[in-house]
Design a protein around this motif. Structure first.
Motif, PDB file in Angstrom:
ATOM      1  N   ALA A   1       0.820  -1.212   0.000  1.00  0.00           N
ATOM      2  CA  ALA A   1       0.000   0.000   0.000  1.00  0.00           C
ATOM      3  C   ALA A   1       0.852   1.259   0.000  1.00  0.00           C
ATOM      4  O   ALA A   1       0.366   2.343  -0.329  1.00  0.00           O
ATOM      5  N   THR A   2       2.131   1.129   0.351  1.00  0.00           N
ATOM      6  CA  THR A   2       2.989   2.307   0.454  1.00  0.00           C
ATOM      7  C   THR A   2       4.134   2.300  -0.547  1.00  0.00           C
ATOM      8  O   THR A   2       4.981   3.196  -0.526  1.00  0.00           O
ATOM      9  N   ASP A   3       4.187   1.302  -1.430  1.00  0.00           N
ATOM     10  CA  ASP A   3       5.319   1.213  -2.349  1.00  0.00           C
ATOM     11  C   ASP A   3       4.870   0.593  -3.670  1.00  0.00           C
ATOM     12  O   ASP A   3       4.180  -0.427  -3.676  1.00  0.00           O
ATOM     13  N   GLY A   4       5.254   1.229  -4.781  1.00  0.00           N
ATOM     14  CA  GLY A   4       4.904   0.699  -6.090  1.00  0.00           C
ATOM     15  C   GLY A   4       5.634   1.410  -7.198  1.00  0.00           C
ATOM     16  O   GLY A   4       6.317   2.430  -6.978  1.00  0.00           O
TER      17      GLY A   4
ATOM     18  N   TYR B   1       6.095   5.127  -6.304  1.00  0.00           N
ATOM     19  CA  TYR B   1       5.124   5.571  -5.309  1.00  0.00           C
ATOM     20  C   TYR B   1       5.685   5.290  -3.924  1.00  0.00           C
ATOM     21  O   TYR B   1       5.992   4.151  -3.570  1.00  0.00           O
ATOM     22  N   SER B   2       5.832   6.349  -3.140  1.00  0.00           N
ATOM     23  CA  SER B   2       6.342   6.226  -1.780  1.00  0.00           C
ATOM     24  C   SER B   2       5.983   7.494  -1.024  1.00  0.00           C
ATOM     25  O   SER B   2       5.998   8.582  -1.593  1.00  0.00           O
TER      26      SER B   2
ATOM     27  N   VAL C   1       9.092  10.891 -10.321  1.00  0.00           N
ATOM     28  CA  VAL C   1       9.879  10.360 -11.441  1.00  0.00           C
ATOM     29  C   VAL C   1      11.268   9.994 -10.925  1.00  0.00           C
ATOM     30  O   VAL C   1      11.888  10.759 -10.187  1.00  0.00           O
ATOM     31  N   VAL C   2      11.746   8.804 -11.295  1.00  0.00           N
ATOM     32  CA  VAL C   2      13.098   8.393 -10.924  1.00  0.00           C
ATOM     33  C   VAL C   2      13.912   8.180 -12.199  1.00  0.00           C
ATOM     34  O   VAL C   2      13.369   7.946 -13.279  1.00  0.00           O
ATOM     35  N   SER C   3      15.222   8.280 -12.077  1.00  0.00           N
ATOM     36  CA  SER C   3      16.101   8.185 -13.236  1.00  0.00           C
ATOM     37  C   SER C   3      16.429   6.737 -13.556  1.00  0.00           C
ATOM     38  O   SER C   3      16.263   5.839 -12.728  1.00  0.00           O
ATOM     39  N   CYS C   4      16.928   6.531 -14.766  1.00  0.00           N
ATOM     40  CA  CYS C   4      17.322   5.196 -15.223  1.00  0.00           C
ATOM     41  C   CYS C   4      18.670   5.312 -15.917  1.00  0.00           C
ATOM     42  O   CYS C   4      18.797   6.022 -16.920  1.00  0.00           O
ATOM     43  N   SER C   5      19.671   4.642 -15.402  1.00  0.00           N
ATOM     44  CA  SER C   5      21.000   4.700 -15.980  1.00  0.00           C
ATOM     45  C   SER C   5      21.050   3.941 -17.298  1.00  0.00           C
ATOM     46  O   SER C   5      20.673   2.772 -17.366  1.00  0.00           O
ATOM     47  N   GLY C   6      21.513   4.605 -18.345  1.00  0.00           N
ATOM     48  CA  GLY C   6      21.656   3.946 -19.638  1.00  0.00           C
ATOM     49  C   GLY C   6      20.382   3.807 -20.434  1.00  0.00           C
ATOM     50  O   GLY C   6      20.356   3.105 -21.437  1.00  0.00           O
ATOM     51  N   CYS C   7      19.305   4.480 -20.004  1.00  0.00           N
ATOM     52  CA  CYS C   7      18.021   4.318 -20.695  1.00  0.00           C
ATOM     53  C   CYS C   7      17.790   5.330 -21.813  1.00  0.00           C
ATOM     54  O   CYS C   7      16.760   5.267 -22.481  1.00  0.00           O
TER      55      CYS C   7
ATOM     56  N   GLY D   1       9.628  -5.892  -2.979  1.00  0.00           N
ATOM     57  CA  GLY D   1      10.020  -4.668  -3.675  1.00  0.00           C
ATOM     58  C   GLY D   1      11.502  -4.464  -3.824  1.00  0.00           C
ATOM     59  O   GLY D   1      11.946  -3.387  -4.235  1.00  0.00           O
ATOM     60  N   GLY D   2      12.318  -5.484  -3.534  1.00  0.00           N
ATOM     61  CA  GLY D   2      13.759  -5.288  -3.555  1.00  0.00           C
ATOM     62  C   GLY D   2      14.417  -5.485  -4.894  1.00  0.00           C
ATOM     63  O   GLY D   2      15.623  -5.262  -5.026  1.00  0.00           O
ATOM     64  N   SER D   3      13.678  -5.913  -5.914  1.00  0.00           N
ATOM     65  CA  SER D   3      14.266  -6.102  -7.239  1.00  0.00           C
ATOM     66  C   SER D   3      13.146  -6.072  -8.262  1.00  0.00           C
ATOM     67  O   SER D   3      11.966  -6.152  -7.927  1.00  0.00           O
ATOM     68  N   GLY D   4      13.534  -5.945  -9.529  1.00  0.00           N
ATOM     69  CA  GLY D   4      12.518  -5.931 -10.575  1.00  0.00           C
ATOM     70  C   GLY D   4      13.111  -5.780 -11.950  1.00  0.00           C
ATOM     71  O   GLY D   4      14.328  -5.605 -12.119  1.00  0.00           O
TER      72      GLY D   4
END
Length: 994
Positions: free
Chosen positions: A499-502, A514-515, A521-527, A542-545
């Protein structure tokens, strides 16, 4: 996949799967880890020595071997952006394969390794060995070059025209033929190549059983025969292109092409023997060991086996092989479903085997799937009348009753022991609710297209859509409401962990987090250059994806940062990604693509973590970059996407070769289709500039030819140019490892070491080391006159850590691997093996050397030394530690800027070269430079950038070279076991003398 289970069920299921994998033990299938593999690549070439020794190569660097019973994957030294076009075997222990971007690989002693050739980046289309002579190998290229290998590759000749050459066949040292574009044909007489009866059409293949029995096949079904005096041309049974011809003898042979399998006998001539009722695309290669045993291979891993007639051995499970697969949902490691256009439903039953299920009536396009168990799930899409459809699985798929709806694009279901609740979303803001029995309309706060939905609990869910729309459902309001969004980019997928992270992803490689009650917006290295992200997976906790997207992009989340992962196999659009375990999952996309990930776990998930060589975390993500493209606008047009055609045009080169250029995209790659729920066409994306992951060959007595010197800025005083973006042009032949001992080191006489405790700062390391007389190598106190250096400490007595693929009986590097394992400097793969022939990266080396010496980890008070290894990187403390000791200075110039970084950068994902490794090992010991008596290696002249370090390592007994005169192969990528030996000898053998 949007599955959301009650937390207790997630934990139980997850632990059960982990336990099941552990129980499989040594019996589990060993896969090429740390990479995404295309399970259904195009086959392009085949060569055999007998019915039980056959090799096949193809797109995405694929190499497979047949042992008479099974086809199996073989570790390839090239990444997924390379297409291998042809293979030829010298004998059971040696062979060659060639392909796009000037790729040449050599098989010796069980390992395929990259070697240098003078073609540069020109596509090499065919290779042939003259009468089994290992020093008489030939190849042809685009642009009309003919290459020759006699211990060293060289340009033998350039043909009078610049047309592409497609095939070469060498009967013996005095007879050979090369053919190509617009009917170019050349003959070799033992000294020169001359024109040989050219024709007007493309010739794609040539084969000879004798000097007076030569066959050629080409465009529009033409087959030519030479009887020693004249050429006869015919079109036997079809007007389709023939890609390959193989003659068992003068009286029997086969030719294959576009949906054609031709068989020749003297009595019947050429006849089409393609099985009735089957319709497939192009067949590219054929080989026979006997009249009743032949193999034909083609696009999308299609394999036919001839035993007097053809039988289908393997084919991609989707209907038309070019159908886009839109989504995948893995319920467990051995069970899942993928869905796609035209009603394609494919079931995964383990062992990399996807099987097509019956297509629903009307063949609707299916855009999302969510499996809540092996016996229950849902998929949504649109029919040919633009009406939304929803299918339910309860052992078989069937249409569920839903209210009248436009196209549906996303589905998510929540399950507990007593409750099943689901949501489906789509065009015009449509929202449907499932109460465990029926689907009903729900009021929507938006008219924008909703592309994805993620349920958290029975009381909360999120959905995202075009224009950056975000909507939120809570039981408190019992309704969906609009939520503030930080972007106007189209959002294509959302996955909530709690409910607090996505997370959500979308166009313009947008990634939202979402937090704290808001989306940012978060950045993406090499994107940069990734025009669209379509699919999203977040592991429990939520520790990987992973996120998947345009141009074959796969973006990895390590618990802290999102970074582009490389290499990936090909340029296909990837629409969906799902993992059952955080080291085992699938991505699907355009062209019927199924990519499998079976690699090191990612940081932050509950899964037990271990990774290649030296870490219990995932391999760092790629530093590849690409050119930005304009963001497309969704126009919300439903309907099936078009199916690309794979038949080559009459004037095109064979479809199994690659278009020249840096990305070397095969000409038979399907055209990317529009995303599943939108009609925007992503802009062109560039191929990541990451380094391939070849492995060097363990044994080879050939003396390498001249090598191209890498211009590495690691070395003070060395060349000022930066290294090239790839290693292909700088790799040399692969003689035996220069650091291979002449006999297996014995440990029985080694005194027990009692003066040094085991490292204490490595998580998971042993706390009590049992005494064992089979101790690691002893440490010898330095006696050199160089700068004073604190003696490294040896490991304690035998720790008991073992790898079944590195033992005293099967690997001469066992003592060194074992030494570093006991020092907690290395660990194995998730399958429990070490994979000694795999390659190692610069980031992995940093951790190994720091852990082996047990140096205090350095963490700068602020900032970082290198722009690509910041505080969020798993390599940060190790790279900073070796930088603080003046062991590395990193790279500068274009090697950094080409990847989106500022200088200096370290490039932790780049495979480490033998020369780079030796330089840093020498600098780690701070040995005084010693070049006396040099040069000691035939391929390391005094002008070479790392000459002083290689010579110094030689004088300290760290390296010895091989052959007469000895060679070091400085530009080869180091094997994992070789790396261990050099690192350990750098610690334990500080003795002056060879």
């Amino acid at each position: 996949m949007n599955k959301r289970l009650a937390p207790i069920l997630v934990t139980a299921a997850f632990l059960l799967l982990v336990a099941s994998l552990a129980a499989a033990g040594a019996g589990a299938r060993v896969l090429d880890t740390n990479r995404w593999r295309n399970v259904y690549p195009n086959y392009n070439g085949i060569a055999g020595l007998s019915a039980t020794d056959i090799w096949a190569v193809g797109d995405n660097g694929v190499i497979q071997h047949y042992n008479g019973t099974n086809w199996s994957d073989v570790v390839s030294p090239v990444d997924g952006n390379i297409s291998l076009a042809s293979v030829a075997m010298v004998n059971a222990n040696e062979g060659w394969a060639v392909g796009s971007n000037g790729t040449t690989i050599h098989y010796v002693g069980g390992v395929w390794s990259l070697v240098a050739n003078p073609a540069g980046t020109i596509n090499i289309t065919s290779v042939s060995v003259a009468a089994g002579n290992p020093n008489d190998v030939w190849a042809v290229t685009y642009g009309g070059m003919i290459l020759h290998y006699n211990g060293t590759w060289s340009v033998f000749t350039t043909t009078p025209t610049q047309n592409n050459l497609f095939a070469i066949y060498m009967l013996d040292a005095s007879h050979g033929w090369a053919v190509g574009q617009q009917g170019d044909a050349y003959k070799y007489n033992g000294s020169t190549w001359t024109a040989d009866n050219p024709t007007s059409y493309n010739i794609y293949s040539v084969y000879a059983t004798a000097a007076n029995d030569v066959w050629e096949a080409g465009m529009s079904g033409h087959i030519r025969h030479y009887n020693g005096t004249t050429w006869t041309d015919s079109q036997p049974v079809n007007t389709f292109d023939l890609q390959n011809i193989y003659m068992l003898n003068s009286g029997e042979g086969w030719a294959v092409g576009t949906a054609k399998l031709l068989h020749y006998t003297t009595a019947n001539g050429w006849q089409d023997t393609f099985p009735n009722g089957l319709s497939f695309n192009q067949m590219n290669a054929v080989y026979a060991s006997a009249s009743n045993n032949a193999w034909a291979l083609g696009q999308y891993s299609t394999r036919f086996h001839w035993t007097g007639s053809w039988a289908l051995d393997r084919v991609t499970p989707v209907g038309p092989a070019t159908v886009p697969m839109r989504a995948v949902s893995m319920d467990s490691q051995n069970d899942g479903w993928a869905v796609g256009d035209f009603g394609n439903l494919d079931h995964y039953a383990g062992n990399e085997n996807w099987v097509a299920a019956p297509t629903p009536t009307g063949g609707p396009n299916l855009y999302d799937v969510d499996m809540v168990s092996s016996n229950s799930g849902f998929t949504v899409g649109v029919d040919t009348s633009s009406n939304g459809v929803l299918l339910q699985y309860n052992g078989s798929w069937g249409f569920a009753s839903i209210p009248t709806s436009p196209q549906l694009d996303g589905v998510s279901v929540y399950v507990t022991n007593s409750l099943t609740l689901g949501w489906a979303v789509g065009f015009t803001g449509k929202i449907l609710r499932y109460n465990g029995a029926t689907w009903t309309n729900q009021s929507s706060p938006t008219s924008a297209q909703l592309n994805s939905v993620s349920i958290i609990t029975s009381t909360e869910a999120w959905a995202v859509g075009n224009g950056g729309v975000i909507v939120h459902y809570t039981s408190g309001s019992n309704s969906w409401v609009s939520f503030a969004s930080p972007t106007t980019q189209n959002l294509n997928a959302v996955r909530m962990d709690s409910a607090t992270d996505g997370w959500a992803v979308g166009d313009g490689h947008t990634i939202l987090h979402y937090s704290g009650g808001s989306w940012t917006v978060v950045s993406c290295s090499g994107c940069t250059g990734v025009s669209t992200l379509y699919g999203l997976y977040i592991a429990p906790g939520g520790g990987s994806g992973w996120a998947s997207g345009s141009g074959g992009a796969l973006i990895q989340f390590d618990g802290t940062t999102w970074s582009r992962f490389s290499p990936v196999p090909g340029q296909y659009e990837l629409y969906g990604v799902s993992l059952a375990l955080n080291y085992d999952g699938w991505a699907v996309g355009n062209g019927g693509t199924f990519l499998h990930w079976f690699g090191p776990p990612i940081v932050g998930t509950p899964t037990p973590t271990s990774s290649p060589i030296n870490t219990n975390t995932s391999t760092p993500t790629s530093t590849g970059t690409s050119t930005p493209t304009a963001t497309s606008t969704h126009t919300n047009t439903p309907g099936p996407t078009s199916t690309p055609t794979n038949t080559p045009t009459p004037t095109s080169p064979p479809t199994h070769t690659n278009t020249p250029g840096p990305t070397s995209t095969p000409t038979n790659t399907p055209t990317p289709t529009s995303p599943p729920t939108h009609t925007n066409t992503p802009g062109p994306t560039s191929t990541p500039t990451n380094t391939p992951t070849p492995t060097s060959s363990p044994t080879n007595t050939n003396t390498p030819g001249p090598t191209n010197t890498p211009t590495n800025t690691e070395t003070p005083g060395g060349p000022t140019d930066t290294p090239t973006a790839t290693l292909t042009a700088t790799l040399t032949n692969t003689p035996p490892p220069s650091d291979t001992p002449t006999s297996t080191p014995t440990l029985t006489s080694t005194p027990t070491l009692t003066n040094t405790p085991a490292p204490t700062n490595t998580p998971g390391g042993p706390t009590n080391t049992p005494t064992n007389t089979n101790t690691p190598l002893p440490l010898i106190t330095p006696t050199n006159t160089g700068t004073p250096f604190p003696s490294p400490t040896a490991t304690a007595t035998d720790c008991g850590i073992q790898f079944s693929d590195v033992t005293p009986s099967n690997n001469i590097f066992y003592p060194y691997v074992h030494w570093l394992a006991c020092a907690n400097a290395i660990s194995g793969f998730p399958d429990g093996l070490f994979h000694p022939s795999a390659s190692a990266t610069r980031g992995q080396f940093a951790k190994i050397i720091v852990s082996a010496y047990n140096w205090a980890r350095i963490t700068p008070a602020s900032g970082s030394t290198f722009s690509d290894v910041t505080s969020g990187s798993m390599w940060f403390v190790y790279v900073e530690t070796i930088a603080s000791r003046n062991i590395t200075h990193g790279y500068a110039g274009s090697d950094c800027t080409a990847r989106g970084f500022t200088a200096p950068c370290y490039l932790p994902n780049r495979n480490i070269l033998r020369s780079e490794l030796v330089r840093m090992v020498v600098k780690a010991r701070n040995w005084a430079i010693d070049t006396s008596g040099g040069p000691h290696f035939s391929d390391v002249p005094s002008t070479y950038w790392a000459y002083i370090y290689i010579e110094t390592a030689y004088h300290h007994g760290v390296i010895t070279g091989n052959g007469t005169p000895p060679a070091f192969r400085p530009n080869d990528i180091i094997r994992r076991d070789e790396l261990c030996k050099i690192v350990v000898l750098g610690i334990t053998n500080p003795v002056i003398g060879p």
